[in-house]
Design a protein around this motif. Structure first.
Motif, mmCIF file in Angstrom:
data_model
loop_
_atom_site.group_PDB
_atom_site.id
_atom_site.type_symbol
_atom_site.label_atom_id
_atom_site.label_comp_id
_atom_site.label_asym_id
_atom_site.label_seq_id
_atom_site.Cartn_x
_atom_site.Cartn_y
_atom_site.Cartn_z
ATOM 1 N N SER A 82 0.656 -1.154 0.061
ATOM 2 C CA SER A 82 -0.049 -0.044 -0.194
ATOM 3 C C SER A 82 0.953 1.314 0.031
ATOM 4 N N VAL A 88 13.017 -0.431 7.290
ATOM 5 C CA VAL A 88 11.680 -0.508 8.228
ATOM 6 C C VAL A 88 10.621 -0.354 7.232
ATOM 7 N N ASP A 89 10.524 0.646 5.949
ATOM 8 C CA ASP A 89 9.473 0.396 5.229
ATOM 9 C C ASP A 89 9.187 -0.954 4.438
ATOM 10 N N SER A 90 10.392 -1.722 4.209
ATOM 11 C CA SER A 90 10.290 -3.057 3.703
ATOM 12 C C SER A 90 9.905 -3.996 4.653
ATOM 13 N N VAL A 91 10.185 -3.923 6.125
ATOM 14 C CA VAL A 91 9.711 -4.445 7.128
ATOM 15 C C VAL A 91 8.067 -4.606 6.913
ATOM 16 N N ALA A 92 7.571 -3.270 6.946
ATOM 17 C CA ALA A 92 6.228 -2.983 7.007
ATOM 18 C C ALA A 92 5.499 -3.379 5.843
ATOM 19 N N GLY A 93 6.004 -3.434 4.591
ATOM 20 C CA GLY A 93 5.645 -4.159 3.577
ATOM 21 C C GLY A 93 5.498 -5.577 3.592
ATOM 22 N N PHE A 94 6.504 -5.923 4.392
ATOM 23 C CA PHE A 94 6.624 -7.652 4.214
ATOM 24 C C PHE A 94 5.472 -8.048 5.328
ATOM 25 N N LEU A 95 5.113 -7.208 6.458
ATOM 26 C CA LEU A 95 4.304 -7.703 7.274
ATOM 27 C C LEU A 95 2.946 -7.409 6.746
ATOM 28 N N GLU A 96 2.644 -6.317 5.991
ATOM 29 C CA GLU A 96 1.416 -6.162 5.027
ATOM 30 C C GLU A 96 1.092 -7.552 4.160
ATOM 31 N N GLN A 140 2.343 -10.709 4.457
ATOM 32 C CA GLN A 140 2.084 -11.565 5.354
ATOM 33 C C GLN A 140 0.516 -11.742 5.568
ATOM 34 N N ARG A 141 -0.228 -10.588 6.081
ATOM 35 C CA ARG A 141 -1.473 -10.590 6.361
ATOM 36 C C ARG A 141 -2.264 -10.828 5.095
#
Lengths: 279, 279
Positions: free
Chosen positions: B128, B146-154, B156-157
């Motif tokens: 997003s 950290v943006d990549s981490v947040a993208g990865f979490l998204e 996964q969901r």
């Protein structure tokens, strides 16, 4: 570090901490005055929202740790406090693992800002790189400040004190670690979150104070041209407070010196800090 | 850590290191095979360009430190190596101080990627948030992940394996830590740096190999629609190598399974690594 008192030379984190390897964490910087952190609960609330957004466990009792750190350090009349929370130690790769978050609280002497900043005002360089108002972490105070560092270096080379970032649409966003305010046509404007501005705690305090003084305020997009042609401008941040911005890319804003609205808000902000910290 | 051998539990950096506090540093991740780092000199050259851009002192003898770390660790048949260089310990605030850079070299077991990644391919979610192709540090492998981490979490969901980032213009940029390749109309496309893609070392190897195999290649902007409607797509990165991308946001790419060009390039890449690492 994780609730254990440490001296500066003895405060370490794991080289595998995801804060160090991936900037996978958040922080808050607060002003301490007479042993009290200014708007601690606002900072903790913003941090809490960031932890939730990044799915980082919120460490229990952070407020008590902050209060304990202030007491242990006995920071004197004024100090700065930084609270950093990371996802904890990682196993390599981006995929978050179930880890204990790492909490670091650092208490430092209050930085000494030269009087000329407040008396003569700051000169800003317009950064060649843009803030991203549509990033995954826009609006979160993550550890990823390297873009601001690069903007600051560029500003220094240009002989300026600060870098002003535009967003990808060309609107003003914020400075390296401060929010922008523009006084124009009897209206106090500040870029909204939708232009990539961080929801600053000092920014919120200034908006409150301005309303209290009967000024009209609005957080709506501001162009660079509007800022340069404004009557006054200033930057807000926790440690530097309200700092006049008098020049952008060599062009003077208003008279090129701190204006009356900026001075009034700077005084009101100083009084607010003194009042809330009980002095 | 700074040339001193450490075990994992004993590898620490200062809590005031600017890598930890501001993501003010860079890193490289390399594949180690039979005691040799694949394309070490390419990684060191990219790191050197980043250090120069960020005005971080380039630590002398990094190559020797890397070789020494590999020898000390005796990593066996395969391993991964991460080389992190930060601006060093800071005094608080963004302004860089003259500091000794911090150098951390971590050797870890090669991550185990499930066979299904290569046999069935990856499914990506379209993040997003957008990559910023016009940031101060675009093209540099900084610590700000950290943006990549947040993208990865998204992702996964959303039940996906990976996040695909678009740039602010809406072109495909890259995945969380891999470059994108698209095979369409007998042309192998990969997003250019001007779309916010990192100049990947594996990306460069794949472009070389593709040319060697007589394929036409081009690094020009690729739309999401082009990618979804392509015959094949894959992601490239140092550790995972060439990984087929078969699905984006629920839509199948081509037949929805790894295609012949992807398989050919994956085999050519594996052979290149084996050849250059002397096995």
């Amino acid at each position: 570090v994780n609730g254990e008192p440490r001296t500066s030379g003895d405060a370490h984190v794991s080289a595998r901490d995801r804060g160090f390897t991936l900037a996978d964490g958040l922080f808050e910087t607060m002003r301490i005055r007479q042993g009290r952190a200014f708007r601690l609960d606002h900072h903790l609330a913003r941090l809490g929202r960031g932890l939730l957004a990044l799915h980082i466990l919120s460490p229990a009792g952070m407020r008590e740790w902050v209060l304990g750190a202030i007491e242990t350090a006995g920071p004197g009349e004024e100090a700065s406090l930084r609270l950093t929370v990371t996802r904890g130690i990682g196993a390599g790769g981006l995929a978050p693992v179930a880890a204990q978050p790492t909490v670091v609280i650092t208490i430092s002497p209050m930085p000494v800002f030269p009087d000329r900043i407040y008396e003569s005002g700051l000169a800003a360089h317009v950064a060649s790189g843009r803030r991203n108002e549509r990033a995954m972490t826009t609006g979160l105070k993550t550890l990823a400040y390297v873009d601001s560092v690069a903007g600051f270096l560029e500003a220094q080379r240009a002989g300026a004190d600060e870098a002003l970032f535009l967003d990808t649409d060309g609107h003003c966003s914020e400075a390296t670690a401060s929010n922008l305010f523009v006084w124009t046509g009897s209206l106090l404007l500040t870029p909204p979150m939708s232009c990539g501005a961080l929801p600053g705690i000092t920014r919120a305090s200034v908006l409150e104070l301005a309303s209290g003084l009967g000024l009209d305020t609005s957080d709506r997009p501001v162009t660079l041209e509007q800022t340069v042609e404004a009557e006054e401008a200033f930057l807000s941040s926790s440690l530097r407070g309200v700092a006049p911005l008098v020049r952008i890319g060599g062009r003077a804003i208003g008279a090129g010196s701190p204006g009356p609205v900026t001075r009034r808000l700077a005084a009101a902000y100083a009084a607010l800090v003194a009042r809330e910290c009980g002095s």
